[in-house]
Scaffold this motif. Structure first.
Motif, PDB file in Angstrom:
ATOM      1  N   ALA A   1       0.748  -1.235  -0.045  1.00 42.86           N
ATOM      2  CA  ALA A   1      -0.002  -0.132   0.158  1.00 42.86           C
ATOM      3  C   ALA A   1       0.916   1.153   0.098  1.00 42.86           C
ATOM      4  O   ALA A   1       2.036   1.259   0.501  1.00 42.86           O
ATOM      5  CB  ALA A   1      -0.867  -0.076   1.245  1.00 42.86           C
ATOM      6  N   ARG A   2       0.408   2.224  -0.523  1.00 47.19           N
ATOM      7  CA  ARG A   2       1.190   3.604  -0.572  1.00 47.19           C
ATOM      8  C   ARG A   2       0.477   4.425   0.549  1.00 47.19           C
ATOM      9  O   ARG A   2      -0.844   4.595   0.445  1.00 47.19           O
ATOM     10  CB  ARG A   2       0.818   4.198  -1.921  1.00 47.19           C
ATOM     11  N   TYR A   3       1.324   4.684   1.430  1.00 49.32           N
ATOM     12  CA  TYR A   3       1.005   5.211   2.811  1.00 49.32           C
ATOM     13  C   TYR A   3       1.782   6.690   3.300  1.00 49.32           C
ATOM     14  O   TYR A   3       2.906   6.347   3.396  1.00 49.32           O
ATOM     15  CB  TYR A   3       0.533   4.144   3.861  1.00 49.32           C
ATOM     16  N   GLN A   4       1.173   7.718   3.412  1.00 49.57           N
ATOM     17  CA  GLN A   4       2.053   8.786   3.841  1.00 49.57           C
ATOM     18  C   GLN A   4       3.096   9.113   3.101  1.00 49.57           C
ATOM     19  O   GLN A   4       4.318   9.300   3.628  1.00 49.57           O
ATOM     20  CB  GLN A   4       2.315   8.924   5.367  1.00 49.57           C
ATOM     21  N   GLY A   5       3.061   8.756   1.597  1.00 51.82           N
ATOM     22  CA  GLY A   5       4.263   8.977   0.811  1.00 51.82           C
ATOM     23  C   GLY A   5       5.143   8.044   0.639  1.00 51.82           C
ATOM     24  O   GLY A   5       6.030   8.086  -0.059  1.00 51.82           O
ATOM     25  N   HIS A   6       5.089   6.738   1.220  1.00 58.24           N
ATOM     26  CA  HIS A   6       5.942   5.778   1.384  1.00 58.24           C
ATOM     27  C   HIS A   6       5.297   4.566   0.974  1.00 58.24           C
ATOM     28  O   HIS A   6       3.930   4.449   0.952  1.00 58.24           O
ATOM     29  CB  HIS A   6       6.963   5.709   2.348  1.00 58.24           C
ATOM     30  N   VAL A   7       5.704   3.464   0.879  1.00 59.02           N
ATOM     31  CA  VAL A   7       5.374   2.037   0.491  1.00 59.02           C
ATOM     32  C   VAL A   7       5.396   1.126   1.698  1.00 59.02           C
ATOM     33  O   VAL A   7       6.473   1.076   2.449  1.00 59.02           O
ATOM     34  CB  VAL A   7       5.947   1.227  -0.692  1.00 59.02           C
ATOM     35  N   VAL A   8       4.210   0.605   2.073  1.00 58.01           N
ATOM     36  CA  VAL A   8       3.959  -0.335   3.454  1.00 58.01           C
ATOM     37  C   VAL A   8       4.161  -1.590   2.795  1.00 58.01           C
ATOM     38  O   VAL A   8       2.937  -1.831   1.781  1.00 58.01           O
ATOM     39  CB  VAL A   8       2.997  -0.080   4.187  1.00 58.01           C
ATOM     40  N   ALA A   9       4.505  -2.734   3.341  1.00 60.84           N
ATOM     41  CA  ALA A   9       4.436  -3.930   2.960  1.00 60.84           C
ATOM     42  C   ALA A   9       4.245  -4.986   3.980  1.00 60.84           C
ATOM     43  O   ALA A   9       4.876  -4.955   5.007  1.00 60.84           O
ATOM     44  CB  ALA A   9       5.737  -4.649   2.139  1.00 60.84           C
TER      45      ALA A   9
END
Length: 376
Positions: free
Chosen positions: A307-315
């Motif tokens: 997911a794209r969250y707060q400008g970064h990618v979370v995995a």
């Protein structure tokens, strides 16, 4: 830019050409036309925090932050320089001294925070980084220049805490084959099938035979995608996910990141591919291999959700560890304990998405729907 600045650049170019033509010395000087910043290091910074004395009075404490401990990532592709590890709350980023190195001793200039004017960079001057600043590096031979936007990431609220809350238990016949799509303040659920993700104008699919396909008409027709490497390095079908966002350096273009389980049993890290995707179609997928300098690769696992969250990618993968990439998929660091998956979560995370209200959503294989957000 002032006339004096332009005049100095003209002189610099002339001197460079003259020096390259001198043959009188046994030591010939060669100049490069590549304009690039190769190193960016922060100096020591002040940090101001509040504390209470034994008498209950508020007092301001001043400490020092070693800027060199906060590595600055240089993204030549997008012209960005930033710190992955955020600076602590209270760090004074208004008065920062930094050391900058350019390739081939290229000249460096700093753009004003309020106008387009430039001044020569000095390693002894403090710089106000409360807003992103633009550095310009000139090629040693005077043939051109390149701009880099430098941003210091600062933890803004020491009382902000990220927390997960269960939103619903969905009655889905096959939750493991569903995906979340972010909306304004929530998410919707759709069938995944072999779709690994989408950009603004394209959908992407990994077929059973391992081919990567794209559709520009909502899935009615599909065409093979262009790859810069062996297709055998693509993720295994059914074990990949991708996420996209607007590409900052080009209007009408998306940055698409795909991550998945390797097909080869001896591959220790996840496969990572990216594509710069113009909205009108085209673009080529580029493999992003792990080299020896990468100390934070994404470990191999059987499933992954992005997911794209707060400008970064979370995995989140089958190892149930929440990781984040702040450099478009190159490195993956474990996020703080607040982001750890809730103990009440059942099944595995099959999909993630973010909404426009700073919410991060997760769907599990048992139909649980969770939303994470920052509480203050």
């Amino acid at each position: 830019m002032s006339r004096l600045f332009l005049r100095f650049l003209t002189v610099l170019a002339a001197v460079s050409m003259m020096a390259s033509c001198l043959k009188d010395s046994d030591d010939e000087t060669s100049y490069t036309n590549d304009a690039a910043i190769t190193q960016f290091t922060l100096g020591s910074m002040k940090r101001y925090t509040h504390s209470l004395t034994k008498a209950g009075n508020d007092t301001l404490l001043t400490t020092t932050v070693a800027g060199a401990n906060y590595k600055m990532t240089i993204d030549h592709l997008q012209g960005r320089i930033y710190n992955v590890e955020v600076l602590p709350v209270g760090t004074d980023v208004k008065h920062v001294v930094c050391t900058v190195t350019a390739k081939g001793r290229g000249m460096l200039a700093l753009q004003s925070a309020t106008s387009d004017s430039l001044r020569w960079f000095s390693a002894t001057d403090s710089i106000d980084f409360t807003t992103p600043r633009v550095f310009r590096v000139y090629a040693p031979d005077g043939s051109g220049h390149r701009d880099y936007t430098v941003q210091l990431n600062l933890s803004s609220d020491k009382n902000a805490v990220f927390t997960w809350q269960k939103a619903a238990d969905l009655e889905l016949a096959d939750a493991a084959n569903m995906r979340l799509v972010g909306t304004a303040d929530s998410v919707s659920v759709e069938l995944r099938d072999s779709i690994v993700g989408a950009s603004t104008t394209e959908r992407y699919m990994l077929t059973a035979d391992g081919s990567l396909m794209a559709s520009t008409d909502g899935g009615n027709s599909w065409a093979a995608e262009l790859l810069d490497d062996d297709a055998a390095l693509l993720p295994a079908p059914g074990q990949a996910d991708c996420v996209s966002w607007p590409y900052a350096t080009a209007d009408g273009t998306d940055y698409v990141l795909m991550v998945g389980t390797p097909r080869q049993d001896d591959a220790p890290y996840m496969r990572v591919w990216r594509k710069i995707a113009p909205h009108q179609g085209g673009g080529r997928w580029v493999s992003m291999p792990v080299d020896d300098s990468n100390h934070y690769p994404l470990p191999r696992q059987q499933h992954i959700a992005l997911a794209r969250y707060q400008g970064h990618v979370v995995a989140v993968g089958s190892d149930a560890v929440v990781r984040q990439s702040r450099d478009q998929g190159i490195t993956w660091r474990t996020m703080g304990s607040n982001y750890a998956l809730p103990q009440e979560l059942t099944g595995r995370v099959v999909s993630m998405a973010s909404d426009q209200q700073e919410g991060l959503w997760m769907l599990t294989s048992t139909g649980q729907l969770w939303r994470g957000s920052t509480l203050k």
